[in-house]
Design a protein around this motif. Structure first.
Motif, PDB file in Angstrom:
ATOM      1  N   ARG A  79      31.088  19.876  61.198  1.00 47.25           N
ATOM      2  CA  ARG A  79      30.250  19.606  62.360  1.00 47.25           C
ATOM      3  C   ARG A  79      28.780  19.775  61.990  1.00 47.25           C
ATOM      4  NH1 ARG A  79      31.407  24.486  66.415  1.00 47.25           N
ATOM      5  NH2 ARG A  79      29.214  24.701  66.793  1.00 47.25           N
ATOM      6  N   GLY A  80      27.910  19.475  62.929  1.00 47.08           N
ATOM      7  CA  GLY A  80      26.481  19.620  62.684  1.00 47.08           C
ATOM      8  C   GLY A  80      26.037  18.722  61.542  1.00 47.08           C
ATOM      9  N   LEU A  81      25.249  19.272  60.653  1.00 49.02           N
ATOM     10  CA  LEU A  81      24.736  18.494  59.520  1.00 49.02           C
ATOM     11  C   LEU A  81      25.844  18.097  58.552  1.00 49.02           C
ATOM     12  CD1 LEU A  81      21.459  20.514  58.873  1.00 49.02           C
ATOM     13  CD2 LEU A  81      21.692  18.301  60.010  1.00 49.02           C
ATOM     14  N   TYR A  82      26.966  18.791  58.610  1.00 51.50           N
ATOM     15  CA  TYR A  82      28.093  18.467  57.740  1.00 51.50           C
ATOM     16  C   TYR A  82      28.774  17.152  58.124  1.00 51.50           C
ATOM     17  CZ  TYR A  82      27.534  22.941  55.534  1.00 51.50           C
ATOM     18  OH  TYR A  82      27.021  23.986  54.821  1.00 51.50           O
ATOM     19  N   ASN A  87      27.010  18.577  51.749  1.00 53.18           N
ATOM     20  CA  ASN A  87      26.296  19.704  51.154  1.00 53.18           C
ATOM     21  C   ASN A  87      24.898  19.925  51.727  1.00 53.18           C
ATOM     22  OD1 ASN A  87      28.256  20.528  48.969  1.00 53.18           O
ATOM     23  ND2 ASN A  87      28.045  18.336  48.577  1.00 53.18           N
ATOM     24  N   PRO A  88      24.765  19.972  53.051  1.00 54.22           N
ATOM     25  CA  PRO A  88      23.414  20.122  53.606  1.00 54.22           C
ATOM     26  C   PRO A  88      22.776  21.476  53.306  1.00 54.22           C
ATOM     27  CG  PRO A  88      25.041  20.327  55.343  1.00 54.22           C
ATOM     28  CD  PRO A  88      25.772  19.875  54.101  1.00 54.22           C
ATOM     29  N   PHE A 151      23.833  12.289  49.857  1.00 51.54           N
ATOM     30  CA  PHE A 151      22.899  11.521  50.670  1.00 51.54           C
ATOM     31  C   PHE A 151      23.622  10.809  51.800  1.00 51.54           C
ATOM     32  CE2 PHE A 151      21.172  11.750  46.346  1.00 51.54           C
ATOM     33  CZ  PHE A 151      20.026  12.490  46.636  1.00 51.54           C
ATOM     34  N   PRO A 152      23.171  11.030  53.036  1.00 50.93           N
ATOM     35  CA  PRO A 152      23.825  10.349  54.176  1.00 50.93           C
ATOM     36  C   PRO A 152      23.796   8.839  54.028  1.00 50.93           C
ATOM     37  CG  PRO A 152      22.263  12.017  54.924  1.00 50.93           C
ATOM     38  CD  PRO A 152      22.067  11.862  53.443  1.00 50.93           C
ATOM     39  N   ARG A 153      24.849   8.214  54.527  1.00 49.88           N
ATOM     40  CA  ARG A 153      24.909   6.750  54.536  1.00 49.88           C
ATOM     41  C   ARG A 153      24.049   6.205  55.667  1.00 49.88           C
ATOM     42  NH1 ARG A 153      30.756   7.799  54.035  1.00 49.88           N
ATOM     43  NH2 ARG A 153      31.253   7.549  51.847  1.00 49.88           N
ATOM     44  N   VAL A 154      23.573   4.996  55.496  1.00 51.23           N
ATOM     45  CA  VAL A 154      22.884   4.320  56.585  1.00 51.23           C
ATOM     46  C   VAL A 154      23.947   3.969  57.608  1.00 51.23           C
ATOM     47  CG1 VAL A 154      21.553   2.280  57.218  1.00 51.23           C
ATOM     48  CG2 VAL A 154      21.126   3.412  55.025  1.00 51.23           C
TER      49      VAL A 154
END
Length: 161
Positions: A79-82, A87-88, A151-154
């Motif tokens: 949840r959250g940034l995860y 690996n936030p 890195f987050p996906r678009v």
């Protein structure tokens, strides 16, 4: 209360050393940036600290554990940034180190950040991911398939160009 104290202790010892004490020692005697670089450094330091804090909160409240491998969360934290990156917390710590590098315009701190990023990556790939697979099995594999390591996906439907 014990969980809170364990999280504070871990934070002071590990991220406190990596992201505060070592950069502070490496920057001794260097002048701090001013103007736009100072503003950028403040943003990076604040964003990295907030990222770490949010992840720590999720580890404690949802996962019922700490970032320490010997007292890891009991539940897989997704949840959250995860939801955006696996690996936030590491990214938050690294952002703080980069903030120090900008603040002090320090090539030594840039090299330190690169070394830390490399060590984080190696730790994640060779220890953390296999451990999470063993501990959480299919739940972790689904999570791993859906959420990128760094890195987050678009988001779908967003024009990247």
């Amino acid at each position: 209360m014990v969980l809170f104290l364990k999280n504070v202790l871990f934070t002071l010892v590990v991220p406190g050393t990596v992201a505060v004490y070592v950069p502070w020692r490496l920057s001794l005697g260097g002048a701090a940036a001013s103007g736009p670089l100072l503003a950028l450094a403040i943003v990076l330091l604040a964003a990295g600290g907030a990222t770490y804090g949010w992840c720590l909160w999720d580890f404690a409240t949802f996962g019922r554990g700490t970032p320490a491998p010997i007292d890891a969360p009991k539940r897989l934290v997704v949840r959250g940034l995860y939801r955006s990156t696996r690996n936030p917390m590491y990214l938050g710590v690294l952002t703080v180190v980069v903030g120090w590098a900008v603040l002090h315009r320090s090539a030594a701190l840039v090299l330190y950040a690169l070394a830390i990023a490399t060590l984080f990556h190696l730790f994640v790939v060779f220890y953390e991911e296999p451990h999470l697979h063993r501990r959480f099995g299919a739940d972790y594999e689904r999570y791993r398939a859906d959420v990128p390591r760094w890195f987050p996906r678009v988001p779908k439907g967003v024009d990247a160009g």
